[in-house]
Each structure stands twice: as structure tokens, then as C-alpha cells.
Design an enzyme around this catalytic site. Structure first.
Site, PDB file in Angstrom:
ATOM      1  N   TYR A 141       0.819  -1.217   0.000  1.00 52.68           N
ATOM      2  CA  TYR A 141       0.000   0.000   0.000  1.00 52.68           C
ATOM      3  C   TYR A 141       0.852   1.266   0.000  1.00 52.68           C
ATOM      4  CZ  TYR A 141      -4.525  -2.219   1.126  1.00 52.68           C
ATOM      5  OH  TYR A 141      -5.689  -2.943   1.111  1.00 52.68           O
ATOM      6  N   LYS A 192       4.337 -14.881   2.286  1.00 47.83           N
ATOM      7  CA  LYS A 192       4.495 -15.580   1.002  1.00 47.83           C
ATOM      8  C   LYS A 192       6.000 -15.739   0.797  1.00 47.83           C
ATOM      9  CE  LYS A 192       2.847 -17.290  -2.867  1.00 47.83           C
ATOM     10  NZ  LYS A 192       1.964 -18.461  -2.973  1.00 47.83           N
ATOM     11  N   ASP A 224      -1.614 -18.323   0.881  1.00 49.81           N
ATOM     12  CA  ASP A 224      -2.647 -19.035   0.104  1.00 49.81           C
ATOM     13  C   ASP A 224      -3.282 -20.155   0.924  1.00 49.81           C
ATOM     14  OD1 ASP A 224      -0.149 -20.260  -0.072  1.00 49.81           O
ATOM     15  OD2 ASP A 224      -0.224 -20.617  -2.229  1.00 49.81           O
ATOM     16  N   ASP A 248      -5.808  -7.339   4.741  1.00 50.29           N
ATOM     17  CA  ASP A 248      -7.034  -6.763   4.191  1.00 50.29           C
ATOM     18  C   ASP A 248      -7.904  -7.873   3.598  1.00 50.29           C
ATOM     19  OD1 ASP A 248      -8.845  -4.781   3.162  1.00 50.29           O
ATOM     20  OD2 ASP A 248      -7.915  -5.068   1.195  1.00 50.29           O
ATOM     21  N   ASP A 252     -11.698  -9.838   5.215  1.00 49.74           N
ATOM     22  CA  ASP A 252     -13.010  -9.912   4.553  1.00 49.74           C
ATOM     23  C   ASP A 252     -13.423 -11.381   4.451  1.00 49.74           C
ATOM     24  OD1 ASP A 252     -13.039  -7.096   4.076  1.00 49.74           O
ATOM     25  OD2 ASP A 252     -14.120  -7.393   2.190  1.00 49.74           O
TER      26      ASP A 252
HETATM   27  C1  IPM Z   1     -10.128  -1.582   4.671  1.00 51.93           C
HETATM   28  C2  IPM Z   1     -10.329  -1.036   3.281  1.00 51.93           C
HETATM   29  C3  IPM Z   1      -9.200  -0.077   2.927  1.00 51.93           C
HETATM   30  C4  IPM Z   1      -7.917  -0.872   2.934  1.00 51.93           C
HETATM   31  C5  IPM Z   1      -9.332   0.688   1.599  1.00 51.93           C
HETATM   32  C6  IPM Z   1     -10.656   1.374   1.462  1.00 51.93           C
HETATM   33  C7  IPM Z   1      -8.221   1.678   1.456  1.00 51.93           C
HETATM   34  O1  IPM Z   1     -10.468  -2.062   2.349  1.00 51.93           O
HETATM   35  O2  IPM Z   1      -9.983  -0.789   5.606  1.00 51.93           O
HETATM   36  O3  IPM Z   1     -10.150  -2.801   4.842  1.00 51.93           O
HETATM   37  O4  IPM Z   1      -7.628  -1.594   1.971  1.00 51.93           O
HETATM   38  O5  IPM Z   1      -7.178  -0.762   3.917  1.00 51.93           O
HETATM   39 MN    MN Z   2     -10.718  -4.018   3.272  1.00 53.59          MN
END
Ligand code: IPM
Ligand code: MN
Ligand code: NAD
Length: 354
Positions: A141, A192, A224, A248, A252
Site C-alpha cells: 500500500y 508468502k 494461500d 485486508d 473480509d
Molecule cells: C479496509 C479497506 C481499505 C484498505 C481501503 C478502502 C483503502 O479495504 O480498511 O479494509 O484496503 O485498507
Molecule cells: Mn478491506
């Protein structure tokens, strides 16, 4: 206690879930005799529309003055043109960096009452209680990008760089080890290292750091297969520590375990006590403006704010317990298969605040 919280509603459902969460914070403050002052500031697409910048200087200054920051979400289709010179997400990355918030704690817990909302088999959910410590101000990032360039043959190229220093790795792994000590004592470092040089440095530093914590067991797993294990044997994890983008994506995925992305909170922390608290989900453009977003991830983030930045443990627990009771007693927004809208879910939590 007297505290100032900067509130960054942001875009999409951000303002809706932050508004709902303020109602809960106000109720807790009133019951416990605290004064919480909110300082509303701009970030993301809303800030671009008002000022041309995703992170106005006034927002950064307000955050630096505050005890903590509560954020909704940023981004949305209005600002998604790949050729746009500024993006809402730059505001979020910018405030994390400006406040030195190098670690993002994302606890994943399962409410047994929500077993039906999870696509996983009920037996896989038993004993799931994990914490992802995501490195937040380095990695791919923040490595120097090379912006899109057209080459002589007419093709285009763009470059992102995954870069870490040993110091950036050391501090976040150290935090993961300290947190593991207060839990079940297992740290899984996800990398990785079979491909990436930055991951081999990560692994080496993780080994060095873990040697300082003989009571903590360190294991390594490639990202992975870690992704697979998260949905096959999630109860086997205690603390996961990992690179910014791996964290990140994995969180999710981890949100699926408990039944909805709308449930997961996060706390971003650095050297001092001031932190930034936000749900892990985004601005949910598909449901924005409808008043149906699940506010629980944001409320649970506010609980972390009370605990970590203000040191108010009983107050944090009051929110967590009220959320749990509401869930146990059947309160469900649409993402959880129910019919409650944001206001009704908020009322359900408020009614159960001890
Ligand atoms: C998160 C989001 C952010 C990230 C984006 C919106 C920059 O996906 O906070 O998980 O990737 O950190
Ligand atoms: Mn995110
Ligand atoms: P998203 O997290 O916004 O939405 C994914 C899915 O989950 C959608 O179907 C959405 O309706 C649902 N969802 C998310 N939160 C919910 C909630 N609280 N209640 C009910 N349903 C919920 O991810 P996306 O669609 O990939 O991204 C949309 C925008 O959000 C993008 O601009 C992205 O950059 C941004 N984003 C911001 C943050 C942040 O500010 N921290 C985090 C992730 C994504």
C-alpha cells in the site's frame, strides 16, 4: 471522563452507521457520567466534493488534537474513475499514516446464535476466536508506485512496490506477541516467503521477535493455504499477524465465518493511546441511503475505542454485551437474514444496554 472523538462519517453508509453508533456512545456516556465531545470532520469522497482533497489539513489537525477517531467508510462509484487524480481511499490511507497507526487489530468472533447466518457448517464455527493483526502503514500500500506510463510499443505499464524494513515488521510482530500472551499464546505469521523477498525478511524478523517471548508459540503459514485454513479450520487460529494487503483480504474472508461483513470491528493503533476505530467493511454503495446497513461492526469498533483509547473497560463491555444480547434475542438486519433497519437494530442495542 471528558474526551473528544473526531467523527469521520465519510461516504455511502458511513454517515448512517456512525450516526447509529453515536446514539449508543451517548447512552453509555450518560449512564457512566462521561462527557464525550464529537468533532465532525471531512474525509474521502465527501471531502473531495467539499475541498478537492480526500484528507483536508483541518481533518488531520483535528485528529491529532483528539483522544480518538471514529470512522465510517470512504469511497463509492462517484469517485471511482480509474483516471481520477484523487481518490477517497487516499484519505483513509493518509490519516492512518499521519497518525502513525501501524497496527490494525481485527478480532473475529462467532456468535453461536448466528450459526445460521454463516455459510460454514456449524461444527466448523465451534471455538472460533481469532485476532488478525494487520500491518497498516507499510507493504504494497505504501511502497513507491510508478504511475501509469505508455511505452514505445504503445503498451501501458504501472508498478506497485511491496516494501518493508525490519523495524516496521518488528514492531507489529511484537504487538502480536504481546496480544497473544493475553490470549491463547499462539501467533501465526502469514507470509508468502516461498516467493517474496519481503516475506523472507518478515519471516526472519518474526522468528527473532518471537525468541523474546518464550511463552508464545510462533508458527508460519503461507498466505494461500492460510486463506483455505480460515474457512476449513478457523478455530485453529489465535493471533494472525500479516502484511497490509494480506490482512485486508484475509479479514473480509474471515467475516464470512461469523455470518456478515457488517459485524466485524477494528482498532488501528500506534505508539500512544490515540487510535482510529472503524468497521472493516466499506461504504456499501449498493445499500447506501436506504437506512438498512448493519451498524454492529461500527458499534463494536466504538467499544474498542472506549477500551483502548479511553481506558473505559466496563463501558466497552456494556456495548459488547448489549450487542450480544440483541443478537441472542433475535435482532437481525437484512445482511443477517432479518428485517430490521439500521434504526431498529440500534434501538434493539440501546434497549439492552446495562
Ligand atoms: C479496509 C479497506 C481499505 C484498505 C481501503 C478502502 C483503502 O479495504 O480498511 O479494509 O484496503 O485498507
Ligand atoms: Mn478491506
Ligand atoms: P463493501 O464492504 O462496501 O461491500 C461489500 C458487500 O457487503 C456489499 O454487498 C455491501 O452491501 C455489504 N455490506 C458491507 N457493509 C455492510 C453493512 N454494514 N451492512 C450490511 N451490508 C454490508 O465493499 P465494496 O463494495 O468492495 O467497496 C465499496 C467501496 O467501499 C469502495 O469504494 C471501497 O474502496 C470502499 N471501502 C472502504 C473501506 C473503508 O472505508 N474502511 C473499506 C472497504 C471498502
Amino acid at each position: 471522563m471528558d474526551a473528544t472523538i473526531v467523527v469521520l462519517g465519510g461516504d455511502g453508509i458511513g454517515p448512517e452507521i456512525v450516526h447509529a453508533t453515536r446514539r449508543v456512545l451517548d447512552a453509555v456516556a450518560l449512564r457512566h457520567g462521561h462527557t464525550l465531545r464529537y468533532d465532525e470532520q471531512l474525509i474521502g469522497g465527501a471531502a473531495i466534493d467539499a475541498t478537492g482533497q480526500p484528507l483536508p489539513a483541518a481533518t488531520v489537525e483535528a485528529c491529532r488534537r483528539a483522544d480518538a477517531v471514529l470512522l465510517g467508510a470512504v469511497g463509492g462509484p462517484k469517485w471511482d474513475d480509474p483516471r481520477a487524480p484523487v481518490r477517497p481511499e487516499q484519505g483513509l490511507l493518509g490519516i492512518r499514516k499521519a497518525l502513525g497507526l501501524y497496527a490494525n487489530l481485527r478480532p473475529v468472533k462467532v456468535y453461536p446464535a448466528l450459526a445460521d447466518a454463516s455459510p460454514l457448517k456449524a461444527e466448523r464455527l465451534v471455538g472460533v476466536d481469532l485476532l488478525v493483526v494487520r500491518e497498516l502503514t507499510g507493504g504494497i500500500y505504501f511502497g513507491q508506485p510508478r504511475l501509469r506510463e505508455r511505452r514505445e510499443d504503445g503498451s501501458e505499464r504501472a508498478v506497485d512496490t511491496l516494501e518493508y524494513t525490519d523495524g516496521e515488521i518488528r514492531r507489529v510482530v511484537r504487538l502480536a506477541c504481546q496480544l497473544a500472551r493475553q490470549r491463547r499464546g499462539l501467533v501465526t505469521s502469514v507470509d508468502k516467503a516461498n516467493v517474496l523477498e519481503s516475506s523472507r525478511l518478515w519471516r526472519q524478523v518474526a522468528i527473532e521477535v518471537a525468541a523474546e517471548y518464550p511463552d508464545v508459540k510462533l508458527e508460519h503459514q503461507l498466505v494461500d493455504s492460510a486463506a483455505m485454513r480460515l474457512v476449513t479450520h478457523p478455530a485453529g487460529f489465535d493471533v494472525i499477524v500479516t502484511e497490509n494487503m494480506f490482512g485486508d483480504i484475509l479479514t473480509d474472508e474471515a467475516a464470512v465465518i461469523g455470518g456478515s461483513l457488517g459485524l466485524l470491528p477494528s482498532a488501528s493503533t500506534g505508539e500512544g493511546r490515540r487510535g482510529l476505530y472503524e468497521p472493516i467493511h466499506g461504504s456499501a454503495p449498493d445499500i447506501a441511503g436506504k437506512g438498512v446497513a448493519n451498524p454492529l461492526g461500527t458499534m463494536l469498533s466504538a467499544a474498542l475505542l472506549l477500551r483502548y483509547s479511553l481506558g473505559l473497560e466496563a463501558e466497552a463491555r456494556a456495548i459488547e454485551t448489549a450487542v450480544e444480547r440483541a443478537i441472542n434475542e433475535g435482532a437481525r438486519t437484512r445482511d443477517l437474514g432479518g428485517t430490521l433497519d439500521t434504526t431498529a437494530m440500534t434501538d434493539a442495542v440501546l434497549a439492552r444496554l446495562g
